[in-house]
Design a protein around this motif. Structure first.
Motif, PDB file in Angstrom:
ATOM      1  N   ARG A 204      31.542  17.448 -12.860  1.00  0.00           N
ATOM      2  CA  ARG A 204      31.260  16.219 -13.601  1.00  0.00           C
ATOM      3  C   ARG A 204      29.750  16.139 -13.761  1.00  0.00           C
ATOM      4  NH1 ARG A 204      33.965  11.590 -14.847  1.00  0.00           N
ATOM      5  NH2 ARG A 204      35.760  12.217 -13.620  1.00  0.00           N
ATOM      6  N   LEU A 205      29.301  16.114 -14.996  1.00  0.00           N
ATOM      7  CA  LEU A 205      27.861  16.148 -15.257  1.00  0.00           C
ATOM      8  C   LEU A 205      27.226  14.788 -15.011  1.00  0.00           C
ATOM      9  CD1 LEU A 205      27.762  18.222 -18.576  1.00  0.00           C
ATOM     10  CD2 LEU A 205      27.951  18.997 -16.220  1.00  0.00           C
ATOM     11  N   ALA A 206      25.902  14.787 -14.940  1.00  0.00           N
ATOM     12  CA  ALA A 206      25.162  13.539 -14.756  1.00  0.00           C
ATOM     13  C   ALA A 206      25.528  12.546 -15.858  1.00  0.00           C
ATOM     14  CB  ALA A 206      23.670  13.834 -14.770  1.00  0.00           C
ATOM     15  N   SER A 207      25.854  13.093 -17.041  1.00  0.00           N
ATOM     16  CA  SER A 207      26.215  12.230 -18.173  1.00  0.00           C
ATOM     17  C   SER A 207      27.596  11.601 -17.997  1.00  0.00           C
ATOM     18  CB  SER A 207      26.205  13.060 -19.455  1.00  0.00           C
ATOM     19  OG  SER A 207      27.087  14.150 -19.304  1.00  0.00           O
ATOM     20  N   GLY A 208      28.370  12.049 -17.002  1.00  0.00           N
ATOM     21  CA  GLY A 208      29.718  11.526 -16.800  1.00  0.00           C
ATOM     22  C   GLY A 208      30.784  12.407 -17.432  1.00  0.00           C
TER      23      GLY A 208
ATOM     24  N   SER B 295      19.138  21.179 -16.629  1.00  0.00           N
ATOM     25  CA  SER B 295      19.605  20.518 -15.407  1.00  0.00           C
ATOM     26  C   SER B 295      20.048  21.536 -14.355  1.00  0.00           C
ATOM     27  CB  SER B 295      20.794  19.605 -15.730  1.00  0.00           C
ATOM     28  OG  SER B 295      21.907  20.399 -16.118  1.00  0.00           O
ATOM     29  N   GLY B 296      20.411  22.738 -14.814  1.00  0.00           N
ATOM     30  CA  GLY B 296      20.940  23.752 -13.900  1.00  0.00           C
ATOM     31  C   GLY B 296      22.444  23.632 -13.694  1.00  0.00           C
TER      32      GLY B 296
END
Ligand SMILES: O=P(O)(O)OC[C@H]1O[C@H](OP(=O)(O)OP(=O)(O)O)[C@H](O)[C@@H]1O
Length: 239
Positions: A156-160, A187-188
């Motif tokens: 789950r990415l930082a963006s959601g 972001s890696g």
């Protein structure tokens, strides 16, 4: 270094010098490399090959700086910070020059497989695999219909948003060595997924390489996961 490896290095140096010569006079190339203009003329025209030491200096020294500068001039950012790197990833000849420079300056050992992420990592992956005489494999965001078994990695990415990459399970065998490459690291998160796929394959990671790093968050993140060398050809500020 055996004879074939020496010859390959000498030819790589000639390729780098030819690229540099496209926009320079021989005198300017002499200033840049510290080599005599007459010698450079003979190398660029293919009459003589540079000695191994000179070839190494060209590939690892001026080659890296020149390629990084060339890369910077070909990459464009839009107002929101998104990167247009089509001037780089669509140019296989340029990427073929990057491969030996990256391998020599960052000290990557020859892997069995170069692993990347579709889509934009594929041409760099192909260039690196060709240089190392290794196989190339790319993880995709969708499953190929006819493939029965996949390794998948989800995050789950930082963006959601959830991101999942799939790799056909037979692309990498347990115990093989894997070099992970991509065009861009920000972001890696993508590299983390690729590292997880390598881990699930029970492969040994020999390094992580990106053409472009935007900020250092992604590079730091990869370094937290692997002890193998991690690096980028050029780094742009994140803002
Ligand atoms: O370090 P990160 O924040 O994960 O970003 C890097 C990733 O982003 C881009 O791929 P993208 O997801 O846009 O897919 P594409 O290659 O299909 O364009 C790029 O090709 C990397 O794979």
């Amino acid at each position: 270094m055996n004879r074939a490896e020496k010859a390959a290095l000498q030819l790589q140096a000639v390729a780098v010098l030819r690229m540099l010569k496209e926009t320079r006079t021989y005198d300017e190339l002499a200033d840049l490399t510290g080599l005599p203009a007459g010698d450079l003329n003979r190398y660029v025209n293919g009459h003589v090959l540079p000695g191994v030491e000179r070839a190494r200096d060209v590939v690892q020294g001026v080659g890296r700086d020149a390629l990084a500068t060339e890369l910077e001039s070909r990459v464009e950012f839009d107002d929101e910070g998104y990167v247009d790197n089509s001037g780089v990833v669509f140019d296989q000849s340029f990427l073929d020059l990057v491969a030996p420079v990256a391998a020599n300056t960052l000290g990557f050992e020859r892997p069995d497989v170069v692993l990347t992420a579709a889509t934009d990592g594929i041409t760099l992956g192909a260039a690196m695999a060709s240089y190392f005489d290794a196989r190339v494999a790319y993880a995709k965001k969708s499953k190929e219909t006819a493939v029965e078994e996949f390794i998948e990695s989800r995050q789950r990415l930082a963006s959601g948003i959830e991101l999942t990459y799939y790799l056909p399970a037979r692309a990498i065998s347990a115990g093989e060595s894997v070099l992970i490459v991509d065009d861009l690291i920000r972001s890696g998160e993508t590299q983390e997924l690729l590292l997880d796929i390598a881990l699930q394959s029970e492969a040994n990671v020999t390094g992580v390489f990106a053409l472009i790093s935007v900020g250092t968050e992604g590079i730091d993140r990869a370094r937290d996961i692997t002890e193998a060398p991690v690096g980028a050809l050029t780094t742009f500020d994140a803002d």
